[in-house]
Scaffold this motif. Structure first.
Motif: not given
Length: 103
Positions: A51-52, A54-55, A58-59
């Protein structure tokens, strides 16, 4: 000693084996439960890392540190990290990189 085909002796052995097997499984039940919890904890940690990442993906930022991202993706055990950064090879205040990818 039982003769082959002696049904009573075979039943006796089967009952004794089953009882021993049940005792072993009972003794190991706490260990199996700890192993299962460890697997669940490891899975949760991997999911958090995903999740980290992917975050972060995404940014994207121009000032993003690719080495920091690599460290998140491929963490090293402390002993390996010490060797990689040269911490294990320090003498008289000199820091010498022992690994070409060290920081």
């Amino acid at each position: 000693m039982a003769r082959p085909g002696d049904a009573a002796a075979n039943r006796e052995q089967a009952v004794a084996f089953r009882a021993a097997s049940d005792r072993i499984h009972e003794r190991l039940s706490d260990w199996h439960a700890r192993q299962q919890r460890q697997r669940q904890d490891n899975l949760a940690a991997r999911e958090t890392l995903c999740e980290q990442l992917e975050t972060l993906l995404a940014q994207p930022a121009a000032e993003a540190d690719p080495d920091a991202l690599r460290e998140i993706r491929d963490p090293r055990p402390p002993a390996v990290a010490a060797v990689v950064t040269g911490a294990a090879g320090r003498r008289r205040g000199h820091r010498q990189a022992l690994w070409p990818y060290s920081s």
